[in-house]
Structures are given as C-alpha cells and as structure tokens.
Write an enzyme that holds these catalytic residues in place. Sequence first.
Site, PDB file in Angstrom:
ATOM      1  CG  HIS A 147      -1.948   1.114   1.490  1.00  6.01           C
ATOM      2  ND1 HIS A 147      -1.552   2.089   1.793  1.00  6.01           N
ATOM      3  CD2 HIS A 147      -3.305   0.853   1.075  1.00  6.01           C
ATOM      4  CE1 HIS A 147      -2.483   2.894   1.962  1.00  6.01           C
ATOM      5  NE2 HIS A 147      -3.782   2.101   1.489  1.00  6.01           N
ATOM      6  CG  ASP A 194       0.606  -2.104   6.346  1.00  5.73           C
ATOM      7  OD1 ASP A 194      -0.032  -2.177   7.117  1.00  5.73           O
ATOM      8  OD2 ASP A 194       0.600  -1.740   5.075  1.00  5.73           O
ATOM      9  CD  GLN A 253      -6.826  -4.295   4.607  1.00  5.00           C
ATOM     10  OE1 GLN A 253      -7.799  -4.739   5.170  1.00  5.00           O
ATOM     11  NE2 GLN A 253      -6.800  -3.181   4.247  1.00  5.00           N
ATOM     12  CE  LYS A 305      -6.730   0.277   6.504  1.00  4.40           C
ATOM     13  NZ  LYS A 305      -7.866   0.744   5.494  1.00  4.40           N
ATOM     14  CB  CYS A 310      -3.600   3.383  -1.407  1.00  9.51           C
ATOM     15  SG  CYS A 310      -5.024   4.560  -0.932  1.00  9.51           S
TER      16      CYS A 310
HETATM   17  C1  LIG Z   1      -2.297  -2.929   3.642  1.00 11.82           C
HETATM   18  C2  LIG Z   1      -2.613  -1.484   4.193  1.00 11.82           C
HETATM   19  N1  LIG Z   1      -1.718  -0.729   4.738  1.00 11.82           N
HETATM   20  C3  LIG Z   1      -1.757   0.680   5.313  1.00 11.82           C
HETATM   21  C4  LIG Z   1      -3.047   1.220   4.957  1.00 11.82           C
HETATM   22  C5  LIG Z   1      -3.338   2.606   5.630  1.00 11.82           C
HETATM   23  O1  LIG Z   1      -4.189   2.598   6.515  1.00 11.82           O
HETATM   24  P1  LIG Z   1      -4.761   3.919   7.190  1.00 11.82           P
HETATM   25  O2  LIG Z   1      -5.074   4.933   5.788  1.00 11.82           O
HETATM   26  O3  LIG Z   1      -5.753   3.720   8.079  1.00 11.82           O
HETATM   27  O4  LIG Z   1      -3.466   4.905   7.647  1.00 11.82           O
HETATM   28  C6  LIG Z   1      -4.116   0.504   4.408  1.00 11.82           C
HETATM   29  C7  LIG Z   1      -5.383   1.121   4.257  1.00 11.82           C
HETATM   30  O5  LIG Z   1      -6.118   0.714   3.491  1.00 11.82           O
HETATM   31  C8  LIG Z   1      -3.975  -1.062   3.977  1.00 11.82           C
HETATM   32  O6  LIG Z   1      -4.651  -1.368   3.427  1.00 11.82           O
END
Ligand SMILES: Cc1ncc(COP(=O)(O)O)c(C=O)c1O
Length: 430
Positions: free
Chosen positions: A143, A220, A223, A246, A386
């Site tokens: 992402h 990260d 998810q 999430k 993203c």
């Molecule tokens: C794999 C992953 N990493 C990071 C993020 C970023 O999350 P946030 O927008 O809550 O910072 C997301 C959000 O969709 C994601 O799916």
Amino acid sequence: MKGGKSMAEVVQREPENRIGMEFNAEKYKTDFPILSRMIRGTKLVYLDSAATTQKPRVVIDAVDQYYRLHNANVHRGLHTLAEEATAAYEATRDKIAGFIGGVKREEIIYTRNATEAINMVASSWGYQNIKKGDRIVITQMEHHANLVPWIVLSRKTGAELVYIPIDPEGYLDLADLKDIIAPNTKIVALTHMSNVLGTINPVDEIIALAHKRGAVALVDGAQSVPHMPVDVRAMDADFLAFSAHKMLGPTGLGVLYGKEELLSRMEPVQYGGEMISEVRYDYAAWNELPHKFEAGTPNIEAAFAFLPALEYLEKIGMENIRRHEMELTGYALDKLAGLEFIKVFGPKDLNHRGGAVSFIDKNIHPHDMATFLDTLGIAVRAGHHCAQPLTRLLGVNSTTRASLYLYNTHNDIDQLITGLKEARRYFRYE
Ligand SMILES: Cc1ncc(COP(=O)(O)O)c(C=O)c1O
C-alpha cells in the site's frame, strides 16, 4: 497459520470466546446499526471493510458516553474527569498490548492511523540508522502507506530501495530472497496481508532472514490484525502498524508497536506537550515510553471507544473471525469463478489469503461497476486501492474490490454475484 496463534493459545488467552460454536454473522450484523440502512431502496450490502469497517453499537455508544460523562484532557488534571479519561485512555493501551500477543504497554504508541505509524518509523528510526550504501527492502504489493515513506527515505539518504517481487498468482516470489535481503539491508518493511490481492505473506520466514542480516523488520498489519490472530512476539517483528478504524474502532487512531530497545533509542517525531520530562528555556528532555512519541492532546475519544471494539472482537474470537472469512472468501471465489466475464486477482489457496477480493469485468470499467452496484445498495471499492505500482503490475489501471468482515454473509455474496450479472445486462453486454 503462519504468524498467528495456535488454537490452544487462542483458547487459553480468550477463555470467554466461543470456539466451535456456530459463527452467526447474521446476528452480528444486527449489532451494527448502519447495516440496516436502506440505500436506494435496498438494504445496504457492505463489502468495503478493507477501506474501513462499520462500527458496532457498543463503539458508537462509547463515543457518546465519553462526551456525556468523562470528557477531559489526559495526563494533566487532578480532577475526577481527568483521572477517568486518563485511566480509560491507558486501559485501551493495555488492551492493545494484550491483543497483539502480550507486549509491554510501553511498546504501544498511539498514532493517527497505520500510515502515521509507518511514517514515524521511517522519519525517526530511518534517518538515525540509514545512510548511502544501505538497503531498504519492501515488496511489490505494498500500500502507498508502506511504500512512499521508503521512496522518500531512500531518495533523501541515497540508500537503495529493493523490492521482493510477486509471482503471477499474487504470492511473494521468495526464490532470490537471500540476495534481496543482502548484508547491507537495514530494514525490511512488508505487508502481512495485501489489501489488493488478499495474499497473506510468510512474514515469520522473511523476518527471520532480516534478523540474520542484522536488519530490523516492520510489518504493516493494517489488513491482518483486524482479521486473524496476530502475535507480534511469535512473529518477532520489530515494528507493527495498524489502524483502529479497520477493526470496528473509531477513525483517527492508529497503533505503532515497537520493541522497547528500538523505541527507547529513537528520536521523537513531534515535539511539544506530553512528550517531555523537563523543559527549561535552553533545554528539553524527553518523557519515558510511550509518551515520548505522543506529543500534544491525543484522540482520547477514539482510544476510549476502541476498547469495546477490541472486547467485541475478542468475545467472538480472532480465530473464529479468520475461519468465517476463509469460508466466505472461498464461497465468493467459487461464485466469481463461475462468471466467465470476471477475472479475479490474487491467490486461490484460502490458507494464504484473506477476504479482500479484487477483480475486473472484461468489458465494464471498475468505476462503472462500483457505481452500478451502488444502485443496488452494494458498497464495493473501485480504483487502485492506494497501490498504484501493484495495479500497474497486474496490467490494469483499476480493479473492483469486495472485502469481507465478520458481519458479512453468504447472502451478501449472492447479492454481489447477482449485481455483477445485472451490470452485464444494464451495460448491454448480454
Ligand atoms: C495494507 C494497508 N496498509 C496501510 C493502510 C493505511 O491505513 P490508514 O489509511 O488507516 O493509515 C491500508 C489502508 O487501506 C492498508 O490496506
């Protein structure tokens, strides 16, 4: 399950959960007021939980209760409200520490979201430890939140940024991992579960190799933490980032877990109130962990309301949630495979994927598809999610994504499938 807790551990740590009992998603749905909303005359079918999840009544009520009964600034006052707000804010920190495998409360830093958590590591640990000639390793399925901070760090320091590639099925290709995580590697930062492909990566194996090279590992977990048991100590990640929104919690709150020995040597990212121990006109010293990284008034309301979200998840049991999503993802993949006009991306093996299912229709643009599905009350996401480089690598400029959570049912999937067929008729491809 790699990186997860064994069933025995889950039962031991979550005695009140209902292992083996029937998972009643239909009943859980009724805990989420928004899921009985009508959208254009049809009851909402929410298939966009990878973007953000809906909130159960206990979380919504907690926000209300916080402002009605407990609102005060934390760590500052000596009055009753301030003490209550501080106790609740810190109680959620303890809950989070337990939720990810029983780490120290000092190792849990509140942030705005997963993005801020990763940026904190890049801009604090990164600038202190990375220089020209070093290597930063990430993957091709990141992402932007776990991609752009490393692009910027490598640009500013002169360190090289190297990617673990993905194979045509959507798995990480680990054939050259030993060369990619070369001796000059300082950090390996990778997603536990892809928000586009659903792939669950073998983080344990990759972290072990990173450590062998003397590098640190950031996971990260945006998810994965919401959808499966994640034990950060078993995984041995040095940093773990995720977002409350999430996983049934409020927006505006994220978590950075970091090993104490690393966090204690890191410079704060922001300076001001809360994060100091002593300030004179010509001097400032930092507060102890975790407060060193929490400058200014935090999102107290969100921390207050995240506690019932975590309790809700624990009561159902993360292993049960994972099992439900595996079953439902399998059902969705089978149904989608029956539609010759749909191409699905990502692994088929349910042991190595979660419930984010991206696909394209051979004729209808994902934006048109998502807009059409919305007319039927079905909420999906369309775009690059993203992850522009990954989307490009898949040979498309966008996909439609249906993503699942504990409140989704077979009926939700059936409605999606019907909607996809109806779209073909509406756009006159049938
Ligand atoms: C794999 C992953 N990493 C990071 C993020 C970023 O999350 P946030 O927008 O809550 O910072 C997301 C959000 O969709 C994601 O799916």
